[in-house]
Enzyme design. Structure first.
Site, PDB file in Angstrom:
ATOM      1  N   ARG A  46     -28.711 -10.456 -19.294  1.00  0.00           N
ATOM      2  CA  ARG A  46     -29.941 -10.293 -20.104  1.00  0.00           C
ATOM      3  C   ARG A  46     -30.803  -9.187 -19.492  1.00  0.00           C
ATOM      4  O   ARG A  46     -31.365  -8.360 -20.190  1.00  0.00           O
ATOM      5  CB  ARG A  46     -30.727 -11.613 -20.176  1.00  0.00           C
ATOM      6  CG  ARG A  46     -30.020 -12.701 -20.977  1.00  0.00           C
ATOM      7  CD  ARG A  46     -30.915 -13.912 -21.216  1.00  0.00           C
ATOM      8  NE  ARG A  46     -31.224 -14.658 -20.026  1.00  0.00           N
ATOM      9  CZ  ARG A  46     -30.504 -15.667 -19.526  1.00  0.00           C
ATOM     10  NH1 ARG A  46     -29.403 -16.047 -20.148  1.00  0.00           N
ATOM     11  NH2 ARG A  46     -30.871 -16.300 -18.430  1.00  0.00           N
ATOM     12  N   LYS A 136     -47.841 -12.635 -28.443  1.00  0.00           N
ATOM     13  CA  LYS A 136     -47.335 -12.916 -29.790  1.00  0.00           C
ATOM     14  C   LYS A 136     -47.063 -14.398 -29.974  1.00  0.00           C
ATOM     15  O   LYS A 136     -46.595 -15.074 -29.060  1.00  0.00           O
ATOM     16  CB  LYS A 136     -46.037 -12.140 -30.022  1.00  0.00           C
ATOM     17  CG  LYS A 136     -45.607 -12.140 -31.462  1.00  0.00           C
ATOM     18  CD  LYS A 136     -44.140 -11.904 -31.615  1.00  0.00           C
ATOM     19  CE  LYS A 136     -43.382 -13.193 -31.397  1.00  0.00           C
ATOM     20  NZ  LYS A 136     -41.959 -13.090 -31.732  1.00  0.00           N
ATOM     21  N   GLU A 177     -48.250 -13.842 -36.000  1.00  0.00           N
ATOM     22  CA  GLU A 177     -46.989 -13.661 -36.750  1.00  0.00           C
ATOM     23  C   GLU A 177     -46.676 -14.857 -37.638  1.00  0.00           C
ATOM     24  O   GLU A 177     -46.043 -15.816 -37.209  1.00  0.00           O
ATOM     25  CB  GLU A 177     -45.814 -13.414 -35.781  1.00  0.00           C
ATOM     26  CG  GLU A 177     -44.487 -13.193 -36.521  1.00  0.00           C
ATOM     27  CD  GLU A 177     -43.284 -12.954 -35.603  1.00  0.00           C
ATOM     28  OE1 GLU A 177     -43.444 -12.981 -34.377  1.00  0.00           O
ATOM     29  OE2 GLU A 177     -42.192 -12.746 -36.141  1.00  0.00           O
ATOM     30  N   LYS A 219     -48.383  -9.543 -37.761  1.00  0.00           N
ATOM     31  CA  LYS A 219     -46.929  -9.284 -37.851  1.00  0.00           C
ATOM     32  C   LYS A 219     -46.354 -10.169 -38.951  1.00  0.00           C
ATOM     33  O   LYS A 219     -45.948 -11.311 -38.706  1.00  0.00           O
ATOM     34  CB  LYS A 219     -46.272  -9.588 -36.501  1.00  0.00           C
ATOM     35  CG  LYS A 219     -44.753  -9.464 -36.510  1.00  0.00           C
ATOM     36  CD  LYS A 219     -44.167  -9.427 -35.114  1.00  0.00           C
ATOM     37  CE  LYS A 219     -42.660  -9.470 -35.163  1.00  0.00           C
ATOM     38  NZ  LYS A 219     -42.023  -9.157 -33.886  1.00  0.00           N
TER      39      LYS A 219
HETATM   40  C1  5MM Z   1     -36.818 -11.063 -31.159  1.00  0.00           C
HETATM   41  O1  5MM Z   1     -36.889 -12.346 -31.782  1.00  0.00           O
HETATM   42  C2  5MM Z   1     -38.127 -13.010 -31.598  1.00  0.00           C
HETATM   43  C3  5MM Z   1     -37.972 -14.291 -30.883  1.00  0.00           C
HETATM   44  O2  5MM Z   1     -37.382 -15.274 -31.650  1.00  0.00           O
HETATM   45  P1  5MM Z   1     -37.091 -16.729 -30.999  1.00  0.00           P
HETATM   46  O3  5MM Z   1     -38.363 -17.250 -30.404  1.00  0.00           O
HETATM   47  O4  5MM Z   1     -36.622 -17.509 -32.184  1.00  0.00           O
HETATM   48  O5  5MM Z   1     -36.024 -16.560 -29.971  1.00  0.00           O
HETATM   49  C4  5MM Z   1     -38.833 -13.138 -32.970  1.00  0.00           C
HETATM   50  O6  5MM Z   1     -40.044 -13.821 -32.913  1.00  0.00           O
HETATM   51  C5  5MM Z   1     -39.109 -11.756 -33.427  1.00  0.00           C
HETATM   52  O7  5MM Z   1     -40.130 -11.187 -32.645  1.00  0.00           O
HETATM   53  C6  5MM Z   1     -39.534 -11.670 -34.888  1.00  0.00           C
HETATM   54  O8  5MM Z   1     -38.934 -12.641 -35.682  1.00  0.00           O
HETATM   55  C7  5MM Z   1     -39.171 -10.309 -35.380  1.00  0.00           C
HETATM   56  O9  5MM Z   1     -37.809 -10.094 -35.143  1.00  0.00           O
HETATM   57  P2  5MM Z   1     -36.905  -9.602 -36.348  1.00  0.00           P
HETATM   58  O10 5MM Z   1     -35.503  -9.704 -35.815  1.00  0.00           O
HETATM   59  O11 5MM Z   1     -37.176 -10.564 -37.475  1.00  0.00           O
HETATM   60  O12 5MM Z   1     -37.366  -8.199 -36.621  1.00  0.00           O
END
Ligand code: 5MM
Length: 334
Positions: A46, A136, A177, A219
């Site tokens: 990671r 966020k 978001e 967002k």
């Molecule tokens: C990168 O993914 C973020 C974290 O998701 P999890 O908490 O479910 O692991 C997610 O919040 C992300 O910032 C947003 O959904 C935007 O990512 P996408 O892939 O939708 O552009």
């Protein structure tokens, strides 16, 4: 930290032609991204993957900020520099995901509420000490026959507002978001209606909690046809409907709207953002990106966990970042 400096950070994040890399995948999500490529989700893999993205040459031309995960904000690069210092040295603002994830909403089997308010003040102080300048929190809404319910809208809006107020208290810009998922057979009208209702509810709660909108960013999802809807809206329609919906629900004091990609292809996410910025409307907020999958799908595939692929993967990331930087100005040509 004053209200003015929060506003300054928020504005810097949406500087012309720049947006955010969302690299805050939790352990289960990063595993889900690594698994199909046969990459084991170890701490070292990671770190290598994210360090590769953070070191990509010239990324700072298009990327103003990166959202980190708790593990990443504490990690060091292979040469011993902290990943936060690495980003700062390139003029990229470090941010952090602070929600505890979407958990089942009591009494509402198919819905979730995002948890994580307990102990948040202390965690925010810790993150500020580690160098984060923005945060966020993601709320998730699924569309189906009877949902989202008023309970889901209200619980998530309240949590988002409480989080935003606490983040500002800690001197950190909150990214709010609320994500209406694109999963389902619903048409674009339903997505439009639900998104507007969600946003109105969120801004009503932010007002109740006295959040300074100038020091926040939104967002949201774009207004799209459901993934399984037989009739898919055109790029132009998505752009027009999304901008109209935002104009109806997002106060002018918000400096920027940075979309999530939400499962759109990377090319679609870029084209939709570009089309919105090409509408030629005079808007009170900047429209840019905070993409996870739409920025990372190509570099992750190119990297595939192998050191010899780092150059190609960084180029793939830079290509997506540049395309979205241009889309944020309405100057992208496929
Ligand atoms: C990168 O993914 C973020 C974290 O998701 P999890 O908490 O479910 O692991 C997610 O919040 C992300 O910032 C947003 O959904 C935007 O990512 P996408 O892939 O939708 O552009």
């Amino acid at each position: 930290m004053t209200a003015a400096s929060l506003a300054e950070t928020a504005k810097a994040i949406v500087a012309d032609g720049k947006g955010i890399l969302a690299a805050d995948e939790s352990f289960p999500t990063i595993k889900k991204r690594f698994d199909p490529l046969g990459i084991e989700s170890t701490e070292d893999n990671r770190r290598s993957y994210r360090e590769m993205l953070f070191r990509a040459p010239e990324a700072e031309k298009y990327i103003s900020g990166v959202i980190l995960f708790d593990e990443t904000i504490r990690q060091k690069a292979a040469d011993g520099t902290s990943l936060v210092e690495l980003l700062e040295s390139r003029g990229i603002i470090p941010g952090i995901k602070v929600d505890g994830g979407a958990k089942p909403l009591a009494g509402h089997p198919d819905e979730t509420v995002t948890e994580g308010l307990d102990g948040l003040r202390a965690r925010l102080e810790d993150y500020a000490g580690l160098g984060a300048r923005f945060t966020k929190w993601r709320a998730v809404y699924r569309i189906d026959e009877e949902i989202p319910t008023a309970a889901c809208l209200s619980a998530n809006a309240h949590a988002l507002a409480r989080y935003a107020a606490l983040a500002q208290d800690a001197g950190l810009v909150p990214i709010v978001e609320p994500e209406v998922l694109m999963d389902g057979e619903h048409d674009i009208d339903i997505c439009d209606m639900v998104t507007e209702e969600v946003l109105r509810g969120v801004y009503a709660e932010l007002a109740i909690q006295d959040v300074e909108l100038e020091g926040t960013l939104l967002k949201p999802n774009m207004v799209l046809s459901g993934k399984d809807c037989a009739e898919q809206a055109s790029v132009q329609e998505v752009a027009e409907r999304t901008v109209r919906c935002l104009k109806r629900a997002v106060p002018a004091a918000v400096p920027g709207i940075v979309f999530l990609s939400g499962g759109q292809s990377d090319e679609q996410a870029t084209e939709h953002l570009n089309a919105m910025n090409k509408l030629g409307e005079s808007l009170p907020w900047k429209l840019s990106f905070s993409y996870g999958r739409a920025l990372q799908a190509a570099p992750l595939k190119a990297w595939a966990g192998k050191t010899e692929n780092v150059g190609a993967a960084q180029q793939a990331y830079l290509d997506r970042a540049k395309a979205n930087g241009e889309a944020a100005l309405g100057r992208y040509a496929a």
